[in-house]
Design an enzyme around this catalytic site. Structure first.
Site, PDB file in Angstrom:
ATOM      1  N   GLU A   1       0.819  -1.210   0.000  1.00 20.12           N
ATOM      2  CA  GLU A   1       0.000   0.000   0.000  1.00 20.12           C
ATOM      3  C   GLU A   1       0.853   1.260   0.000  1.00 20.12           C
ATOM      4  OE1 GLU A   1      -3.229   0.376  -0.434  1.00 20.12           O
ATOM      5  OE2 GLU A   1      -3.438  -1.788  -0.664  1.00 20.12           O
TER       6      GLU A   1
ATOM      7  N   CYS B   1     -12.388   2.644 -15.145  1.00 24.23           N
ATOM      8  CA  CYS B   1     -12.752   4.057 -14.994  1.00 24.23           C
ATOM      9  C   CYS B   1     -11.490   4.909 -14.930  1.00 24.23           C
ATOM     10  CB  CYS B   1     -13.604   4.238 -13.734  1.00 24.23           C
ATOM     11  SG  CYS B   1     -14.522   5.794 -13.698  1.00 24.23           S
TER      12      CYS B   1
ATOM     13  N   CYS C   1     -16.118   2.278 -20.665  1.00 29.07           N
ATOM     14  CA  CYS C   1     -17.507   2.290 -20.183  1.00 29.07           C
ATOM     15  C   CYS C   1     -18.288   1.070 -20.660  1.00 29.07           C
ATOM     16  CB  CYS C   1     -18.212   3.569 -20.643  1.00 29.07           C
ATOM     17  SG  CYS C   1     -17.456   5.086 -20.005  1.00 29.07           S
TER      18      CYS C   1
ATOM     19  N   CYS D   1     -17.912  -1.655 -18.119  1.00 29.15           N
ATOM     20  CA  CYS D   1     -18.082  -1.287 -16.706  1.00 29.15           C
ATOM     21  C   CYS D   1     -19.433  -1.756 -16.163  1.00 29.15           C
ATOM     22  CB  CYS D   1     -17.967   0.231 -16.557  1.00 29.15           C
ATOM     23  SG  CYS D   1     -18.142   0.791 -14.846  1.00 29.15           S
TER      24      CYS D   1
ATOM     25  N   CYS E   1     -24.443   4.965 -14.137  1.00 27.96           N
ATOM     26  CA  CYS E   1     -23.412   6.012 -14.134  1.00 27.96           C
ATOM     27  C   CYS E   1     -23.969   7.319 -14.701  1.00 27.96           C
ATOM     28  CB  CYS E   1     -22.199   5.563 -14.941  1.00 27.96           C
ATOM     29  SG  CYS E   1     -20.875   6.789 -15.001  1.00 27.96           S
TER      30      CYS E   1
END
Length: 367
Positions: free
Chosen positions: A39, A194, A201, A204, A210
């Site tokens: 991370e 995204c 799209c 997605c 959206c």
């Protein structure tokens, strides 16, 4: 709760389990050390850049204890090339804190994790979710982009009010079950579908809901950081000409145009006012007096030059002399033949200004 929407998390979790990333070297583990290291490395850095560093870092520091015990110079050497080096220094400090305060075991409470060096609220949530299954909300750039588009948030995400609302939404949307897949799904969706430009799209799972897709605003959302108004300043510069020469002043080594030759200025770079008429004739004559007796004064059209941090309005004051005074000082001022101006060490806008004048008035008496 205002932003609760179980269908959002359910859709995301289902997508992640089928289409998300599952074979990254820091996945499929509850080892907080491995999760934390990934991370931190992934902050502001793409997965492709991290993979090699992650493997080499673990080969050198296989455990939290080995990292905490190592000299910081060794840590920095392993980090070299990954960038944002404060992360490496905080990584070392964090390892030492966890060893000293928690017996070498990362706490699972996101609030405690967020207090450790280099972690912060979102990274703490990710560590807690992946290493301990704790329900905690992340909010990085990927999440902000997904939220802005899916929910049609049309204010700048970095604005305090908008960011607080996004955090509230993130907390409400985080599911009680499946937090690991949900958190990874947000990351995967932002990184692979995204994306900032040319989002996929058509693939997605959020496309039916959206707002950005429905309204044709995927290129506009999230809203970019508003540009601050560029500060403006003004400089009244003396363009003194006499017998084919131009008076120049060497600027101080530090500051704007440091060490270059330029035109003498009246009062430096001052605050700009659109209605400012500038110095009157007597003030110009007084400024000219150390160099000679002013014969004529012409106020030329201003020239605008843009620096990175402000816009400068240059007002040239073309002055010819009836007689020239001996120059005082140790080489700060010099008369330079107009013919050598093209090769002189002048700032670009000043050189252009002077050369344009020469081109227009090469036949005039003052030259």
């Amino acid at each position: 709760m205002q932003y609760e929407d179980p269908s959002f998390s359910a859709t995301l979790v289902a997508w992640q389990k089928k289409h998300g990333r599952h074979d990254l070297p820091w996945q499929n583990t509850r080892d907080a050390y491995l999760v934390w290291l990934s991370e931190i490395m992934l902050q502001q850095t793409q997965v492709s850049a991290v993979l090699g560093y992650y493997a080499r870092f673990l080969a050198r520091f296989p455990t939290l204890a080995s990292l905490a015990a190592a000299p910081v110079e060794d840590v920095m050497a392993q980090w070299a090339g990954l960038g944002y080096y404060t992360r490496a220094r905080n990584l070392h400090k964090c390892a030492q804190r966890v060893v000293a305060e928690y017996g070498g075991v990362f706490p699972s409470d996101p609030a405690l994790l967020a207090e450790l060096p280099g972690i912060g609220r979102s990274t703490a949530a990710a560590i807690a979710a992946f290493s301990a299954g704790r329900r905690a909300a992340i909010m990085d750039g990927n999440v902000k982009r997904v939220f802005a588009r899916v929910f049609g948030i049309d204010t700048y995400p970095g604005e305090r009010k908008t960011e607080e609302a996004m955090w509230a939404r993130a907390e409400a949307l985080a599911p009680a079950e499946g937090i690991e897949a949900y958190t990874q799904g947000l990351m995967d969706m932002g990184a692979t579908l995204c994306t900032r430009s040319s989002p996929s799209c058509e693939r997605c799972p959020m496309q039916p809901r959206c707002v950005a897709f429905a309204t044709g605003r995927t290129a506009e959302l999230p809203v970019r950081k508003p540009k601050k108004a560029t500060p403006q300043k003004v400089a009244h510069m003396l363009l003194l000409v006499d017998r084919g020469q131009v008076l120049l002043e060497q600027r101080p080594a530090a500051g704007i145009w440091g060490g270059l030759l330029s035109l003498p200025e009246l009062a430096g770079h001052a605050a700009f006012a659109a209605q400012d008429a500038g110095p009157d004739d007597s003030a110009v004559a007084a400024a000219v007096q150390p160099f000679g007796v002013m014969e004529s004064l012409e106020r030329l059209l201003p020239v605008v030059h843009v620096f990175t941090h402000y816009k400068l309005h240059i007002h040239p004051l073309l002055v010819s002399l009836s007689s020239r005074a001996a120059l005082a000082g140790e080489g700060r001022y010099t008369w330079l033949d107009a013919s050598v101006l093209p090769g002189a060490a002048l700032p670009a806008p000043i050189k252009k200004l002077a050369l344009d004048l020469l081109g227009e008035r090469s036949q005039a008496r003052m030259f």
